[in-house]
Design an enzyme around this catalytic site. Structure first.
Site, PDB file in Angstrom:
ATOM      1  N   ASP A  45       0.637  -1.291  -0.047  1.00  0.00           N
ATOM      2  CA  ASP A  45       0.117   0.118   0.058  1.00  0.00           C
ATOM      3  C   ASP A  45       0.903   1.120   0.099  1.00  0.00           C
ATOM      4  O   ASP A  45       1.732   1.361   0.776  1.00  0.00           O
ATOM      5  CB  ASP A  45      -0.849   0.080   1.000  1.00  0.00           C
ATOM      6  CG  ASP A  45      -2.134   0.969   1.024  1.00  0.00           C
ATOM      7  OD1 ASP A  45      -1.830   2.097   0.596  1.00  0.00           O
ATOM      8  OD2 ASP A  45      -3.177   0.522   1.694  1.00  0.00           O
ATOM      9  N   SER A  86      -7.611   3.947  -0.926  1.00  0.00           N
ATOM     10  CA  SER A  86      -7.083   2.377  -0.843  1.00  0.00           C
ATOM     11  C   SER A  86      -8.556   1.677  -0.985  1.00  0.00           C
ATOM     12  O   SER A  86      -8.380   0.444  -1.499  1.00  0.00           O
ATOM     13  CB  SER A  86      -6.437   2.067   0.563  1.00  0.00           C
ATOM     14  OG  SER A  86      -5.295   2.562   0.342  1.00  0.00           O
ATOM     15  N   THR A 139      -7.849  -2.115   1.896  1.00  0.00           N
ATOM     16  CA  THR A 139      -7.437  -2.874   1.132  1.00  0.00           C
ATOM     17  C   THR A 139      -7.859  -4.447   1.118  1.00  0.00           C
ATOM     18  O   THR A 139      -8.505  -5.135   0.407  1.00  0.00           O
ATOM     19  CB  THR A 139      -6.112  -2.977   1.108  1.00  0.00           C
ATOM     20  OG1 THR A 139      -5.524  -1.510   0.951  1.00  0.00           O
ATOM     21  CG2 THR A 139      -5.179  -3.488  -0.054  1.00  0.00           C
ATOM     22  N   ASP A 264       1.960   2.612   3.205  1.00  0.00           N
ATOM     23  CA  ASP A 264       1.265   3.837   3.255  1.00  0.00           C
ATOM     24  C   ASP A 264       1.156   4.747   4.490  1.00  0.00           C
ATOM     25  O   ASP A 264       1.365   6.004   4.205  1.00  0.00           O
ATOM     26  CB  ASP A 264      -0.073   3.218   2.949  1.00  0.00           C
ATOM     27  CG  ASP A 264      -0.969   4.446   2.762  1.00  0.00           C
ATOM     28  OD1 ASP A 264      -1.347   5.155   2.056  1.00  0.00           O
ATOM     29  OD2 ASP A 264      -2.084   4.397   3.560  1.00  0.00           O
ATOM     30  N   HIS A 268       2.151   8.939   4.521  1.00  0.00           N
ATOM     31  CA  HIS A 268       1.251   9.845   5.244  1.00  0.00           C
ATOM     32  C   HIS A 268       1.894  10.623   6.369  1.00  0.00           C
ATOM     33  O   HIS A 268       1.759  11.860   6.266  1.00  0.00           O
ATOM     34  CB  HIS A 268      -0.139   9.180   5.847  1.00  0.00           C
ATOM     35  CG  HIS A 268      -0.927   8.721   4.811  1.00  0.00           C
ATOM     36  ND1 HIS A 268      -1.890   9.500   4.102  1.00  0.00           N
ATOM     37  CD2 HIS A 268      -1.423   7.492   4.642  1.00  0.00           C
ATOM     38  CE1 HIS A 268      -2.655   8.824   3.279  1.00  0.00           C
ATOM     39  NE2 HIS A 268      -2.406   7.648   3.630  1.00  0.00           N
ATOM     40  N   ASP A 306      -1.829   0.305  -4.588  1.00  0.00           N
ATOM     41  CA  ASP A 306      -3.132   0.908  -5.020  1.00  0.00           C
ATOM     42  C   ASP A 306      -2.713   2.225  -5.542  1.00  0.00           C
ATOM     43  O   ASP A 306      -3.339   2.683  -6.423  1.00  0.00           O
ATOM     44  CB  ASP A 306      -4.038   0.980  -4.035  1.00  0.00           C
ATOM     45  CG  ASP A 306      -3.264   1.089  -2.521  1.00  0.00           C
ATOM     46  OD1 ASP A 306      -2.160   1.453  -2.543  1.00  0.00           O
ATOM     47  OD2 ASP A 306      -3.959   1.093  -1.415  1.00  0.00           O
ATOM     48  N   HIS A 307      -1.875   2.816  -5.023  1.00  0.00           N
ATOM     49  CA  HIS A 307      -1.082   4.286  -5.510  1.00  0.00           C
ATOM     50  C   HIS A 307      -0.063   4.627  -4.577  1.00  0.00           C
ATOM     51  O   HIS A 307       0.589   3.756  -3.757  1.00  0.00           O
ATOM     52  CB  HIS A 307      -2.316   5.255  -4.837  1.00  0.00           C
ATOM     53  CG  HIS A 307      -2.743   5.008  -3.392  1.00  0.00           C
ATOM     54  ND1 HIS A 307      -1.813   5.293  -2.328  1.00  0.00           N
ATOM     55  CD2 HIS A 307      -3.531   4.291  -2.921  1.00  0.00           C
ATOM     56  CE1 HIS A 307      -2.467   5.091  -1.348  1.00  0.00           C
ATOM     57  NE2 HIS A 307      -3.551   4.207  -1.252  1.00  0.00           N
TER      58      HIS A 307
HETATM   59 MG    MG Z   1      -4.236  -0.721   2.747  1.00  0.00          MG
HETATM   60 ZN    ZN Z   2      -3.190   5.981   2.492  1.00  0.00          ZN
END
Ligand code: MG
Ligand code: ZN
Length: 380
Positions: A45, A86, A139, A264, A268, A306-307
Site C-alpha cells: 500500500d 485504498s 485493502t 502507506d 502519510h 494501489d497508489h
Molecule cells: Mg491498505
Molecule cells: Zn493511504
C-alpha cells in the site's frame, strides 16, 4: 568482401547473444497463455517507484522485484477522484470496477460487485488474506466485503463471516469480539463455523501446527498491528505459511492476497526511515513468496500498489545504504503505479492499463469463464 561483412555480423550477433543469456536465465518466461493454477496478489500500500528504489538502495542495491520478468504500469484514478484512496483502489483490483473513494466492493451506484476472491471460492479454489493492518481495513476488505463506506469495520467483519475465506492473518480482533453496534461475538461464530482460531497474546504464529484441512484465523492484534519498529515481524513468515497451507487445502488451486499495509501509513506521516523499514519487510515478504513460486510452474505472482503515498523523492545527498527521503504531501499522489509479474500468464501484465484491468488479467490467467457483463452492468 560481402562474405567478410556477413562473418563480422555473425561474430557480433553471437557476442550479443552470449552477453544477454545470463539475464534471460535469471528470469524464466513461461509459455504465453499458460494457465495459472494459483494467483498471489501482493499489494504494497502506497508503494511507488521511490519507495521501491529506497528499499533497494537500503538493501545493498538488491530487491526481490529484480527477478520479475514482466513489468507494467496501472492508472490508479478512481470513479470520482483523479487520486484514488485504498478502498476504491482495492475494489478496482478485486472487482474490476472504478468506484468512488471510500467504497468497499461496490460500484458507484452502491451495488455490490462480486470479487475475484469470492469467484475463486465459488469455483472451489482455496482463498487467503494476510495483512499488516486490521483484517477489516480497506485493502483486504474490498476482496470479501460489500459496504458503502470503508469505516464500517464491524459490518466488514460480519461480511467476512458470511464468506468462506480459508486462511486469514491480520489485526483488528476488537471488531469481531468487542463490538459496539451489536452484542455478537464473531470470534465465537467463526469457531462455530469450523475455524481454528489463534491469538497474538496466546499463540506464537511460528509455533502453531497448521492443519491444512481446517480453516485458519490468526489475529495479530486487537486494533492495528504494530509497526516494524514496534516489533512486528510476521508478514514474511505468514505469507509463506499461507501459500503452503493453501496449496494443500484445495486441489483446484488458490487465490491469496498479501498486503504490506503500513508502507502507506509511514508515507502519510512523511517518515522516510520508518517507511524504508516497512518497504524492506515487504521486500522480504516478496522473497519468501518467490521461494514458494519459483519452485513450481503453476503460480502467478503479481506485486503492485494501489497508489503512491507522500509524493516521495530520494533527495540529493543520499548515498547507497543511506537514503534521505523527501515528501511533497501527507496524502496519496496520482502517478502511474508499477506492476511486477512472475509465472504463468505473467505476460498479460506488461504495458500501461487501468487498475481495473488487474482484475480482468488475473481472471484471464486463472481461465475463469468470462462473466464481465456482471461488472459491466455496474457502469464500469
Ligand atoms: Mg491498505
Ligand atoms: Zn493511504
Amino acid at each position: 568482401m560481402y562474405g567478410k561483412k556477413l562473418f563480422l555480423a555473425f561474430i557480433l550477433l553471437s557476442f550479443l547473444t552470449t552477453c544477454r543469456s545470463p539475464e534471460t536465465e535469471k528470469t524464466p518466461l513461461f509459455k504465453p497463455g499458460k494457465k495459472a493454477k494459483n494467483v498471489i496478489l501482493m499489494i504494497g500500500d502506497g508503494m511507488g517507484l521511490a519507495q521501491i528504489t529506497a528499499a533497494m538502495y537500503s538493501n545493498r542495491n538488491r530487491h526481490a522485484l529484480e527477478q520479475f520478468p514482466i513489468i507494467g504500469f496501472h492508472k490508479q484514478y478512481s470513479y470520482n477522484d483523479l487520486i484514488t484512496d485504498s478502498a476504491a483502489g482495492a475494489t478496482a483490483f478485486a472487482c474490476g470496477v472504478k468506484t468512488y473513494n471510500n467504497a468497499i466492493g461496490m460500484g458507484p451506484d452502491t451495488t455490490a460487485v462480486p470479487s475475484i476472491l469470492e469467484e475463486a471460492e465459488e469455483k472451489g479454489l482455496a482463498t487467503g488474506v494476510v495483512v499488516t493492518s486490521i483484517i477489516t481495513h480497506a485493502t483486504p476488505a474490498a476482496f470479501f466485503a460489500h459496504q458503502p463506506l470503508r469505516v464500517f469495520y464491524e459490518d466488514i467483519a460480519t461480511d467476512l463471516l458470511s464468506q468462506e475465506v480459508d486462511f486469514i492473518i491480520g489485526g483488528g480482533r476488537a471488531y469481531f469480539n468487542q463490538r459496539k453496534n451489536d452484542d455478537r461475538n464473531l470470534v465465537a461464530e467463526f469457531r462455530e463455523k469450523g475455524y481454528l482460531i489463534y491469538n497474538f497474546n496466546e499463540d506464537d504464529l511460528s509455533n502453531i501446527r497448521v492443519n491444512p484441512n481446517r480453516n485458519f484465523l490468526y489475529f495479530t492484534s486487537d486494533y492495528q498491528p504494530p509497526s516494524i519498529e514496534a516489533g512486528r515481524n510476521y508478514l514474511p513468515f505468514a505469507s509463506r505459511l499461507a501459500a503452503d497451507y493453501l496449496s494443500k487445502h484445495s486441489e483446484e488451486g488458490f487465490f491469496l492476497l498479501v498486503e504490506g499495509s503500513q508502507i502507506d501509513w509511514r508515507g502519510h506521516a512523511n517518515e522516510g526511515k520508518r517507511l524504508i523499514k516497512e518497504a524492506l519487510d515487504f521486500n522480504n515478504t516478496i522473497k519468501r513468496v518467490m521461494e514458494f513460486a519459483s519452485k513450481r510452474d503453476d503460480t502467478l505472482v503479481i506485486v503492485t500498489a494501489d497508489h503512491e503515498t507522500g509524493g516521495m523523492a530520494i533527495e540529493q545527498g543520499s548515498k547507497m545504504g543511506r537514503i534521505n527521503a523527501k515528501f511533497t504531501t501527507n496524502n496519496h499522489t496520482g502517478s502511474l503505479v508499477p506492476v511486477f509479474a512472475y509465472g504463468p500468464s505473467a505476460e498479460l501484465f506488461g504495458g500501461i492499463y487501468e487498475n481495473t484491468d488487474i482484475y480482468h488479467k488475473m481472471r484471464q490467467a486463472l481461465q475463469f469463464d468470462d462473466i464481465a457483463e456482471i461488472s459491466g452492468a455496474l457502469g464500469k
